[in-house]
Write a protein that holds these residues in place. Structure first.
Motif, mmCIF file in Angstrom:
data_model
loop_
_atom_site.group_PDB
_atom_site.id
_atom_site.type_symbol
_atom_site.label_atom_id
_atom_site.label_comp_id
_atom_site.label_asym_id
_atom_site.label_seq_id
_atom_site.Cartn_x
_atom_site.Cartn_y
_atom_site.Cartn_z
ATOM 1 N N LEU A 108 11.381 46.450 29.672
ATOM 2 C CA LEU A 108 10.682 47.436 28.862
ATOM 3 C C LEU A 108 9.575 48.038 29.714
ATOM 4 N N PHE A 109 9.023 49.150 29.268
ATOM 5 C CA PHE A 109 7.910 49.739 29.996
ATOM 6 C C PHE A 109 6.689 48.844 29.835
ATOM 7 N N LYS A 110 5.954 48.635 30.934
ATOM 8 C CA LYS A 110 4.779 47.749 30.938
ATOM 9 C C LYS A 110 3.845 48.005 29.767
ATOM 10 N N ASP A 129 7.255 38.229 39.730
ATOM 11 C CA ASP A 129 8.133 39.165 40.433
ATOM 12 C C ASP A 129 9.572 38.845 40.051
ATOM 13 N N VAL A 130 10.183 39.726 39.300
ATOM 14 C CA VAL A 130 11.542 39.477 38.828
ATOM 15 C C VAL A 130 12.521 39.331 39.984
ATOM 16 N N GLU A 131 12.327 40.094 41.053
ATOM 17 C CA GLU A 131 13.247 40.044 42.190
ATOM 18 C C GLU A 131 13.143 38.730 42.955
ATOM 19 N N ARG A 132 12.001 38.086 42.893
ATOM 20 C CA ARG A 132 11.805 36.792 43.567
ATOM 21 C C ARG A 132 11.937 35.626 42.586
ATOM 22 N N ASP A 133 12.363 35.934 41.383
ATOM 23 C CA ASP A 133 12.549 34.944 40.326
ATOM 24 C C ASP A 133 11.261 34.166 40.029
ATOM 25 N N LYS A 134 10.135 34.888 40.021
ATOM 26 C CA LYS A 134 8.838 34.306 39.668
ATOM 27 C C LYS A 134 8.454 34.825 38.284
ATOM 28 N N VAL A 153 8.083 48.904 34.913
ATOM 29 C CA VAL A 153 8.724 48.057 33.919
ATOM 30 C C VAL A 153 8.366 46.583 34.089
ATOM 31 N N THR A 154 8.547 45.851 33.005
ATOM 32 C CA THR A 154 8.385 44.405 32.970
ATOM 33 C C THR A 154 9.648 43.839 32.333
ATOM 34 N N PHE A 155 10.093 42.727 32.846
ATOM 35 C CA PHE A 155 11.264 42.078 32.273
ATOM 36 C C PHE A 155 10.818 41.002 31.296
ATOM 37 N N VAL A 156 11.579 40.866 30.218
ATOM 38 C CA VAL A 156 11.292 39.903 29.174
ATOM 39 C C VAL A 156 12.561 39.105 28.895
ATOM 40 N N GLU A 157 12.387 37.815 28.753
ATOM 41 C CA GLU A 157 13.495 36.933 28.394
ATOM 42 C C GLU A 157 13.016 36.070 27.226
ATOM 43 N N VAL A 158 13.754 36.106 26.127
ATOM 44 C CA VAL A 158 13.361 35.390 24.916
ATOM 45 C C VAL A 158 14.522 34.526 24.448
ATOM 46 N N GLU A 159 14.212 33.295 24.100
ATOM 47 C CA GLU A 159 15.231 32.415 23.540
ATOM 48 C C GLU A 159 15.148 32.498 22.020
ATOM 49 N N ALA A 160 16.156 33.115 21.424
ATOM 50 C CA ALA A 160 16.217 33.255 19.972
ATOM 51 C C ALA A 160 17.176 32.214 19.427
#
Length: 111
Positions: free
Chosen positions: A7-9, A43-48, A72-79
């Motif tokens: 999503l956008f930051k 850093d999403v590309e460095r898996d941080k 952008v920022t990546f978000v991961e949610v466990e639903a």
């Protein structure tokens, strides 16, 4: 089910505020501050990633990571429920196409 998207930051905190409302959790300043501080150095590309247990007793375990050099920022949610996963996917889709604003909470309208 894990939902992962970007999503956008500028939409991160409003989107998280809305996701929290889906599990009847009041997203507050301490949550926003933790996310702001936790994003530093990700850093999403460095898996941080920064992991954060959103909600009471971590109802929505999430991870966030910046994409340096982009807006952008990546978000991961466990639903834990299928319907909740669909609702979170919808929130993320909206955050990719529109500017989200939290009324009466100017502090959440910027990262």
């Amino acid at each position: 089910m894990v939902v992962r998207n970007w999503l956008f930051k500028e939409n991160l905190l409003p989107a998280l505020d809305f996701m929290a409302s889906l599990v009847e959790y009041e997203f507050d300043d301490s949550d926003a501050d933790a996310i702001r501080i936790g994003l530093v150095g990700t850093d999403v590309e460095r898996d941080k990633w920064f992991a954060y247990p959103l909600g009471d007793v971590g109802q929505l375990p999430l991870r966030v990571a910046s994409d340096p050099g982009s807006s952008v920022t990546f978000v991961e949610v466990e639903a834990k429920k299928g319907r909740l996963a669909v609702e979170i996917e919808t929130v993320l889709a909206m955050a990719q196409h529109s500017r989200l604003v939290v009324r009466n909470r100017e502090d959440l309208n910027s990262i």
